[in-house]
Motif scaffolding. Structure first.
Motif, PDB file in Angstrom:
ATOM      1  N   ALA A 105       0.839  -1.212   0.000  1.00 39.50           N
ATOM      2  CA  ALA A 105       0.000   0.000   0.000  1.00 39.50           C
ATOM      3  C   ALA A 105       0.870   1.257   0.000  1.00 39.50           C
ATOM      4  N   ALA A 106       1.935   1.252   0.783  1.00 39.82           N
ATOM      5  CA  ALA A 106       2.847   2.394   0.800  1.00 39.82           C
ATOM      6  C   ALA A 106       3.506   2.563  -0.568  1.00 39.82           C
ATOM      7  N   SER A 107       3.871   1.453  -1.197  1.00 41.78           N
ATOM      8  CA  SER A 107       4.467   1.526  -2.533  1.00 41.78           C
ATOM      9  C   SER A 107       3.477   2.074  -3.553  1.00 41.78           C
ATOM     10  N   GLU A 108       2.212   1.685  -3.441  1.00 52.28           N
ATOM     11  CA  GLU A 108       1.201   2.229  -4.358  1.00 52.28           C
ATOM     12  C   GLU A 108       1.038   3.737  -4.171  1.00 52.28           C
ATOM     13  N   LEU A 109       1.054   4.192  -2.929  1.00 53.34           N
ATOM     14  CA  LEU A 109       0.996   5.635  -2.669  1.00 53.34           C
ATOM     15  C   LEU A 109       2.199   6.336  -3.292  1.00 53.34           C
ATOM     16  N   LEU A 110       3.362   5.731  -3.153  1.00 54.03           N
ATOM     17  CA  LEU A 110       4.578   6.275  -3.738  1.00 54.03           C
ATOM     18  C   LEU A 110       4.436   6.389  -5.254  1.00 54.03           C
ATOM     19  N   LEU A 111       3.939   5.359  -5.897  1.00 58.58           N
ATOM     20  CA  LEU A 111       3.814   5.366  -7.359  1.00 58.58           C
ATOM     21  C   LEU A 111       2.901   6.487  -7.851  1.00 58.58           C
ATOM     22  N   ARG A 112       1.925   6.861  -7.051  1.00 57.96           N
ATOM     23  CA  ARG A 112       1.013   7.948  -7.435  1.00 57.96           C
ATOM     24  C   ARG A 112       1.661   9.326  -7.348  1.00 57.96           C
ATOM     25  N   ARG A 113       2.794   9.419  -6.639  1.00 60.75           N
ATOM     26  CA  ARG A 113       3.430  10.720  -6.410  1.00 60.75           C
ATOM     27  C   ARG A 113       4.652  10.988  -7.285  1.00 60.75           C
ATOM     28  N   VAL A 114       5.044  10.024  -8.097  1.00 60.55           N
ATOM     29  CA  VAL A 114       6.313  10.184  -8.815  1.00 60.55           C
ATOM     30  C   VAL A 114       6.120  10.202 -10.327  1.00 60.55           C
ATOM     31  N   ASN A 134       6.900  -7.024  -7.864  1.00 59.15           N
ATOM     32  CA  ASN A 134       5.494  -6.636  -7.968  1.00 59.15           C
ATOM     33  C   ASN A 134       5.339  -5.112  -8.064  1.00 59.15           C
ATOM     34  N   VAL A 135       6.153  -4.366  -7.352  1.00 60.53           N
ATOM     35  CA  VAL A 135       6.090  -2.899  -7.432  1.00 60.53           C
ATOM     36  C   VAL A 135       6.494  -2.452  -8.839  1.00 60.53           C
ATOM     37  N   VAL A 136       7.545  -3.055  -9.399  1.00 57.42           N
ATOM     38  CA  VAL A 136       7.976  -2.720 -10.764  1.00 57.42           C
ATOM     39  C   VAL A 136       6.866  -3.060 -11.757  1.00 57.42           C
ATOM     40  N   ARG A 137       6.276  -4.226 -11.616  1.00 52.17           N
ATOM     41  CA  ARG A 137       5.182  -4.644 -12.511  1.00 52.17           C
ATOM     42  C   ARG A 137       4.017  -3.658 -12.424  1.00 52.17           C
ATOM     43  N   THR A 138       3.658  -3.239 -11.225  1.00 54.58           N
ATOM     44  CA  THR A 138       2.555  -2.292 -11.040  1.00 54.58           C
ATOM     45  C   THR A 138       2.884  -0.943 -11.681  1.00 54.58           C
ATOM     46  N   ALA A 139       4.104  -0.469 -11.478  1.00 52.65           N
ATOM     47  CA  ALA A 139       4.517   0.805 -12.085  1.00 52.65           C
ATOM     48  C   ALA A 139       4.414   0.728 -13.599  1.00 52.65           C
ATOM     49  N   ARG A 140       4.909  -0.348 -14.173  1.00 48.17           N
ATOM     50  CA  ARG A 140       4.863  -0.506 -15.628  1.00 48.17           C
ATOM     51  C   ARG A 140       3.436  -0.624 -16.129  1.00 48.17           C
ATOM     52  N   ASP A 141       2.593  -1.322 -15.371  1.00 45.78           N
ATOM     53  CA  ASP A 141       1.174  -1.451 -15.752  1.00 45.78           C
ATOM     54  C   ASP A 141       0.490  -0.091 -15.808  1.00 45.78           C
ATOM     55  N   HIS A 142       0.970   0.854 -14.995  1.00 45.51           N
ATOM     56  CA  HIS A 142       0.403   2.206 -14.968  1.00 45.51           C
ATOM     57  C   HIS A 142       1.135   3.172 -15.908  1.00 45.51           C
ATOM     58  N   GLY A 143       2.046   2.646 -16.704  1.00 44.06           N
ATOM     59  CA  GLY A 143       2.758   3.478 -17.673  1.00 44.06           C
ATOM     60  C   GLY A 143       3.840   4.358 -17.086  1.00 44.06           C
ATOM     61  N   LEU A 144       4.248   4.065 -15.881  1.00 40.37           N
ATOM     62  CA  LEU A 144       5.294   4.858 -15.223  1.00 40.37           C
ATOM     63  C   LEU A 144       6.667   4.391 -15.721  1.00 40.37           C
ATOM     64  N   PRO A 145       7.528   5.296 -16.155  1.00 37.36           N
ATOM     65  CA  PRO A 145       8.874   4.889 -16.566  1.00 37.36           C
ATOM     66  C   PRO A 145       9.639   4.299 -15.383  1.00 37.36           C
ATOM     67  N   VAL A 146      10.365   3.224 -15.650  1.00 34.18           N
ATOM     68  CA  VAL A 146      11.128   2.531 -14.614  1.00 34.18           C
ATOM     69  C   VAL A 146      12.565   2.360 -15.090  1.00 34.18           C
ATOM     70  N   THR A 147      13.500   2.745 -14.244  1.00 33.66           N
ATOM     71  CA  THR A 147      14.914   2.478 -14.486  1.00 33.66           C
ATOM     72  C   THR A 147      15.347   1.427 -13.478  1.00 33.66           C
ATOM     73  N   VAL A 148      15.781   0.274 -13.977  1.00 34.26           N
ATOM     74  CA  VAL A 148      16.252  -0.800 -13.111  1.00 34.26           C
ATOM     75  C   VAL A 148      17.764  -0.699 -13.008  1.00 34.26           C
ATOM     76  N   ILE A 149      18.249  -0.715 -11.781  1.00 31.57           N
ATOM     77  CA  ILE A 149      19.694  -0.765 -11.573  1.00 31.57           C
ATOM     78  C   ILE A 149      20.038  -1.986 -10.730  1.00 31.57           C
ATOM     79  N   TRP A 150      21.046  -2.679 -11.153  1.00 34.28           N
ATOM     80  CA  TRP A 150      21.600  -3.808 -10.420  1.00 34.28           C
ATOM     81  C   TRP A 150      23.051  -3.944 -10.886  1.00 34.28           C
ATOM     82  N   PRO A 151      23.956  -3.261 -10.200  1.00 33.46           N
ATOM     83  CA  PRO A 151      25.338  -3.179 -10.655  1.00 33.46           C
ATOM     84  C   PRO A 151      26.015  -4.551 -10.736  1.00 33.46           C
ATOM     85  N   ALA A 152      26.969  -4.660 -11.629  1.00 38.54           N
ATOM     86  CA  ALA A 152      27.783  -5.873 -11.714  1.00 38.54           C
ATOM     87  C   ALA A 152      28.402  -6.152 -10.350  1.00 38.54           C
ATOM     88  N   GLY A 153      28.297  -7.374  -9.912  1.00 39.19           N
ATOM     89  CA  GLY A 153      28.835  -7.759  -8.618  1.00 39.19           C
ATOM     90  C   GLY A 153      27.871  -7.628  -7.465  1.00 39.19           C
TER      91      GLY A 153
END
Length: 157
Positions: A105-114, A134-153
């Motif tokens: 629920a907190a993540s959904e509130l966050l997605l509405r503000r960004v 699930n938060v990434v999937r929800t953001a994408r479902d709402h058309g919100l741009p998502v940048t995924v970062i997961w550095p090497a290592g």
């Protein structure tokens, strides 16, 4: 001013926090001309690294806490309290107890503000309602741009 939100893994393996922090700084620098506003749930791990990075870049951030008891479940209360004290605004999701439904629920509130979401995510799927996946999937479902970062290592604990 861009409004950037964050979601990400809570438990990061030794040495991963430094990698993630450096990538967050680089990613956030690319998103603004010096004016930056972050939105975070201030969870351990990625969220707290994000808040530190926003502040280091001279930006501001607001916090959405999942439940009124959230402070009792964080790992390092001193760090949490310090970061919370630097927030320009703090809101709570309507839950008394920290649990997966409150986290989402907190993540959904966050997605509405960004305008954009940064996800510190290893890309692995999950059926857990409060998961980064699930938060990434929800953001994408709402058309919100998502940048995924997961550095090497980077690794999860």
């Amino acid at each position: 001013m861009p409004r950037i939100g964050v979601t990400g893994h809570v438990r990061l393996a030794e040495g991963t926090a430094e990698l993630v922090y450096a990538e967050l700084v680089a990613t956030l620098t690319a998103h603004g001309d010096g004016a930056l506003h972050g939105v975070t749930c201030l969870a351990d791990g990625a969220d707290q690294l994000f808040a530190r990075a926003v502040a280091a870049l001279g930006g501001t951030y607001e916090v959405i806490l999942p439940a009124t008891d959230y402070r009792t479940v964080v790992g390092d209360r001193k760090t949490f309290d310090d970061l919370l004290g630097k927030a320009v605004h703090v809101d709570y999701a309507p839950f008394a107890t920290s649990e997966p439904a409150a986290y989402f629920a907190a993540s959904e509130l966050l997605l509405r503000r960004v305008d954009h979401l940064v996800a510190v995510w290893d890309g692995q799927p999950s059926d857990v309602v409060s998961s980064t996946a699930n938060v990434v999937r929800t953001a994408r479902d709402h058309g919100l741009p998502v940048t995924v970062i997961w550095p090497a290592g980077a690794r999860r604990a």
